[in-house]
Design an enzyme around this catalytic site. Structure first.
Site, PDB file in Angstrom:
ATOM      1  N   ARG A 154     -10.748   0.088  15.787  1.00  0.00           N
ATOM      2  CA  ARG A 154     -10.833   0.815  14.519  1.00  0.00           C
ATOM      3  C   ARG A 154     -11.751  -0.003  13.614  1.00  0.00           C
ATOM      4  NH1 ARG A 154      -5.268   1.867  11.314  1.00  0.00           N
ATOM      5  NH2 ARG A 154      -5.839  -0.230  10.670  1.00  0.00           N
ATOM      6  N   TYR A 207      16.058  29.669   7.970  1.00  0.00           N
ATOM      7  CA  TYR A 207      14.843  30.407   8.333  1.00  0.00           C
ATOM      8  C   TYR A 207      14.663  30.468   9.842  1.00  0.00           C
ATOM      9  CZ  TYR A 207      12.965  30.283   3.553  1.00  0.00           C
ATOM     10  OH  TYR A 207      12.752  30.449   2.212  1.00  0.00           O
ATOM     11  N   LYS A 241       0.843  -1.206   0.000  1.00  0.00           N
ATOM     12  CA  LYS A 241       0.000   0.000   0.000  1.00  0.00           C
ATOM     13  C   LYS A 241       0.875   1.252   0.000  1.00  0.00           C
ATOM     14  CE  LYS A 241      -0.468  -0.336   5.024  1.00  0.00           C
ATOM     15  NZ  LYS A 241      -1.335  -0.825   6.118  1.00  0.00           N
ATOM     16  N   MET A 295      12.377  24.136   2.012  1.00  0.00           N
ATOM     17  CA  MET A 295      11.633  23.350   1.023  1.00  0.00           C
ATOM     18  C   MET A 295      12.581  22.546   0.126  1.00  0.00           C
ATOM     19  SD  MET A 295       8.948  24.682  -1.877  1.00  0.00           S
ATOM     20  CE  MET A 295       7.761  25.363  -0.749  1.00  0.00           C
TER      21      MET A 295
HETATM   22  C1  LIG Z   1      -0.544  -1.831   6.783  1.00  0.00           C
HETATM   23  C2  LIG Z   1      -1.127  -3.091   7.267  1.00  0.00           C
HETATM   24  C3  LIG Z   1      -0.281  -4.192   7.531  1.00  0.00           C
HETATM   25  C4  LIG Z   1       1.225  -4.114   7.457  1.00  0.00           C
HETATM   26  O1  LIG Z   1       1.685  -3.481   8.622  1.00  0.00           O
HETATM   27  P1  LIG Z   1       3.265  -3.418   8.954  1.00  0.00           P
HETATM   28  O2  LIG Z   1       3.309  -2.916  10.348  1.00  0.00           O
HETATM   29  O3  LIG Z   1       3.831  -2.433   7.990  1.00  0.00           O
HETATM   30  O4  LIG Z   1       3.786  -4.764   8.774  1.00  0.00           O
HETATM   31  C5  LIG Z   1      -0.871  -5.377   7.901  1.00  0.00           C
HETATM   32  N1  LIG Z   1      -2.207  -5.489   8.033  1.00  0.00           N
HETATM   33  C6  LIG Z   1      -3.045  -4.446   7.818  1.00  0.00           C
HETATM   34  C7  LIG Z   1      -4.508  -4.632   8.000  1.00  0.00           C
HETATM   35  C8  LIG Z   1      -2.527  -3.215   7.441  1.00  0.00           C
HETATM   36  O5  LIG Z   1      -3.351  -2.187   7.240  1.00  0.00           O
END
Ligand SMILES: *Cc1c(COP(=O)(O)O)cnc(C)c1O
Length: 366
Positions: free
Chosen positions: A130, A254, A34, A302
């Site tokens: 969640r 800055y 992702k 930047m």
């Molecule tokens: C992002 C995610 C993972 C991977 O998590 P890591 O800590 O990067 O290994 C696994 N399961 C779900 C549901 C996630 O959203």
């Protein structure tokens, strides 16, 4: 002439880290790609892993379809599931596995049309607070899916809130509560993220989901012993392009918040927060100059930042500066900046990516 800033991606390290994840977890492991593979480039990482990986996971259908369009044929799981009927249709058509974590998605999946059945990862909330069905509703949701005739495969999954804390009672409680809720349901289970794979043997069920550890960053802030063999995949680097000699008492950058305490050789580096280097990184944040430890001084701009070369008299224009990677641990950098490696890695932008693998010349890529 282009500026010498770039992000190098070591695809051999990625493959090795995946192999380590799989060896540790046993069973099958999804490589989590992702957020453009945590800033490493999802398509390139998927291609590099396609031979060995059991499958991939992304957050959203758009990300899954990008991989399919690139010719990736392995299973792909969309971790947030379908947002609407179009997503569901695309999932069936392109064989994307879907997480179902709420009633709306469950009802959509039960009534999905189309010739082929869906593969659903049914997600329960075992303590994260969640996404996910309450544990008490998991059995009911499972039975509805199984009876719908629309679903070819079901995996039961949950996600940890505190697996990066080595002694978290909360994780042991999540494992126990989830396993209780799954008892009697005839489906494989998936619990472990990277921290789970590294540190929680009780979480190693049929499927692991490895994200950050693929990229060679230890998910445990205190350092997991098993993470020692991981190799950093990303190296963010540039060069010194100008050197200034400043007297003691000179403000740098800055706001003038940093003032030199001694006569200082300041090296300018053409990389900044527009490239994803965090603006909040304070003076003292580690960098490596020609392989030797140095520190950031002054505020990150930047397009530019300043490093202290006073103790490195050989360093000068053209010296290589590593912001994080093989020499500067991205976790140490993240601690200095008050964040986590995940955020640093997936925020990298604007700099060209250079992919490297054994036997192939470094090739610039999008
Ligand atoms: C992002 C995610 C993972 C991977 O998590 P890591 O800590 O990067 O290994 C696994 N399961 C779900 C549901 C996630 O959203």
């Amino acid at each position: 002439m282009t500026r010498p800033s770039r992000v190098r991606i070591d695809l051999d390290a990625l493959r090795r880290n995946y192999a380590s994840a799989k060896a540790l977890h046993g069973g099958r492991v999804l490589a989590v790609l992702k957020a453009d593979a945590y800033g490493h480039g999802a398509v390139a990482c998927a291609r590099a892993l396609a031979d060995g990986a059991d499958g991939f996971a992304v957050a959203f259908m758009e990300e899954a379809l990008e991989l399919r369009r690139a010719g990736i044929a392995e299973p792909i799981l969309a971790l947030e599931g379908a947002f609407d009927a179009n997503d569901l249709e695309a999932a069936a058509q392109h064989r994307i596995w879907l997480v179902v974590h709420q009633e709306r998605q469950l009802a959509m999946a039960e009534h999905a049309g189309g010739p082929s059945g869906l593969t659903v990862w049914l997600k329960a909330d075992s303590g994260m607070g969640r996404a996910g069905f309450p544990l008490a509703e998991l059995g009911g949701a499972y039975r509805r899916l199984a009876a719908s005739g629309r679903v070819d495969g079901i995996v039961l999954m949950t996600h940890f809130a505190r697996a990066d804390e080595p002694d978290a009672r909360a994780t042991a409680d999540q494992v126990a509560a989830f396993d209780r809720a799954c008892a009697g349901l005839d489906a494989p289970r998936s619990l472990a993220n990277s921290a789970g794979i590294l540190q929680w043997p009780s979480a190693r069920h049929a499927w692991g989901r490895a994200g950050i550890l693929l990229y060679g960053a230890d998910p445990m802030p205190a350092g997991a012993p098993k993470a020692a063999s991981l190799r950093p995949v990303m190296t963010l680097e540039s060069e010194v392009f100008a050197v200034r000699s400043l007297p003691a008492g000179a403000p740098v950058g800055y706001g003038g918040g940093f003032v030199t305490r001694r006569p200082t050789r300041a090296g300018l580096v053409a990389i900044g927060y527009a490239d994803g280097y965090p603006r909040v990184a304070p003076a003292g944040t580690p960098v490596a100059v020609d392989g030797r430890r140095a520190a950031l001084i002054g505020r990150v701009s930047m397009d530019m930042l300043t490093v202290d070369l006073t103790d490195l008299p050989e360093a000068g224009i053209g010296s290589r500066v590593e912001l994080w990677g093989r020499q500067v641990d991205v976790n140490a950098m993240a601690v200095a900046a008050g964040t986590i490696a995940y955020e640093l890695l997936c925020n990298v932008k604007r700099v060209p990516r250079v992919y490297e693998e054994a036997g192939k010349a470094a090739a610039p890529a999008a």
